[in-house]
Design a protein around this motif. Structure first.
Motif, short mmCIF file in Angstrom:
data_model
loop_
_atom_site.label_atom_id
_atom_site.label_comp_id
_atom_site.label_asym_id
_atom_site.label_seq_id
_atom_site.Cartn_x
_atom_site.Cartn_y
_atom_site.Cartn_z
N UNK A 71 0.81 -1.22 0.00
CA UNK A 71 0.00 0.00 0.00
C UNK A 71 0.84 1.28 0.00
N UNK A 72 2.01 1.24 0.60
CA UNK A 72 2.85 2.44 0.63
C UNK A 72 3.47 2.72 -0.74
N UNK A 73 3.91 1.67 -1.42
CA UNK A 73 4.48 1.84 -2.75
C UNK A 73 3.40 2.23 -3.75
N UNK A 74 2.20 1.65 -3.60
CA UNK A 74 1.10 2.04 -4.48
C UNK A 74 0.70 3.49 -4.27
N UNK A 75 0.66 3.93 -3.01
CA UNK A 75 0.31 5.32 -2.72
C UNK A 75 1.35 6.28 -3.29
N UNK A 76 2.62 5.95 -3.13
CA UNK A 76 3.69 6.81 -3.65
C UNK A 76 3.62 6.89 -5.17
N UNK A 77 3.35 5.75 -5.83
CA UNK A 77 3.24 5.73 -7.28
C UNK A 77 2.07 6.58 -7.75
N UNK A 78 0.94 6.46 -7.07
CA UNK A 78 -0.23 7.26 -7.43
C UNK A 78 0.05 8.75 -7.27
N UNK A 79 0.68 9.13 -6.18
CA UNK A 79 1.00 10.55 -5.96
C UNK A 79 1.93 11.08 -7.05
N UNK A 80 2.93 10.29 -7.42
CA UNK A 80 3.86 10.70 -8.47
C UNK A 80 3.13 10.85 -9.80
N UNK A 81 2.24 9.91 -10.13
CA UNK A 81 1.48 9.99 -11.38
C UNK A 81 0.55 11.19 -11.39
N UNK A 82 -0.07 11.48 -10.26
CA UNK A 82 -0.94 12.66 -10.19
C UNK A 82 -0.13 13.94 -10.42
N UNK A 83 1.05 13.99 -9.84
CA UNK A 83 1.91 15.16 -10.03
C UNK A 83 2.31 15.32 -11.49
N UNK A 84 2.68 14.18 -12.12
CA UNK A 84 3.07 14.22 -13.54
C UNK A 84 1.91 14.65 -14.43
N UNK A 85 0.69 14.36 -14.01
CA UNK A 85 -0.50 14.73 -14.78
C UNK A 85 -0.94 16.17 -14.52
N UNK A 86 -0.20 16.85 -13.63
CA UNK A 86 -0.49 18.25 -13.39
C UNK A 86 -1.35 18.54 -12.16
#
Length: 88
Positions: A71-86
């Protein structure tokens, strides 16, 4: 394509092919996805036995599948993808 089995259940009938060798140590290339998911984290290129031990100690991650579902790696990945999407 999703094919209804019952009102409550859907079955996915999807064929997917991917070359995973770029992510895996040589010993794990050409193994099935099921085998790779059960493999120790050190089966991933760039992850040493020491790294795998630290992941086990910190997060009880023992396999590639455990790492992917953490869950921690999934959360970090989601946050990074959201940031990349603006997202802000």
């Amino acid at each position: 394509m999703l094919v209804p089995r019952t009102i409550d259940t859907l079955e996915a009938d999807v064929a997917v092919q991917a070359d995973l060798n770029a992510f895996l140590d040589k010993d794990w290339e050409n193994k099935s996805l099921a085998d790779i998911l059960k493999a120790p984290v050190s089966a991933l290129q760039g992850v040493s036995e020491g790294d795998a031990d630290l992941l086990k100690q910190a997060f009880n991650i023992k396999t590639v599948g455990d790492l992917g579902k953490n869950k921690y790696f999934r959360a970090a990945q989601l946050l990074a993808q959201l940031s990349e999407a603006g997202a802000k």
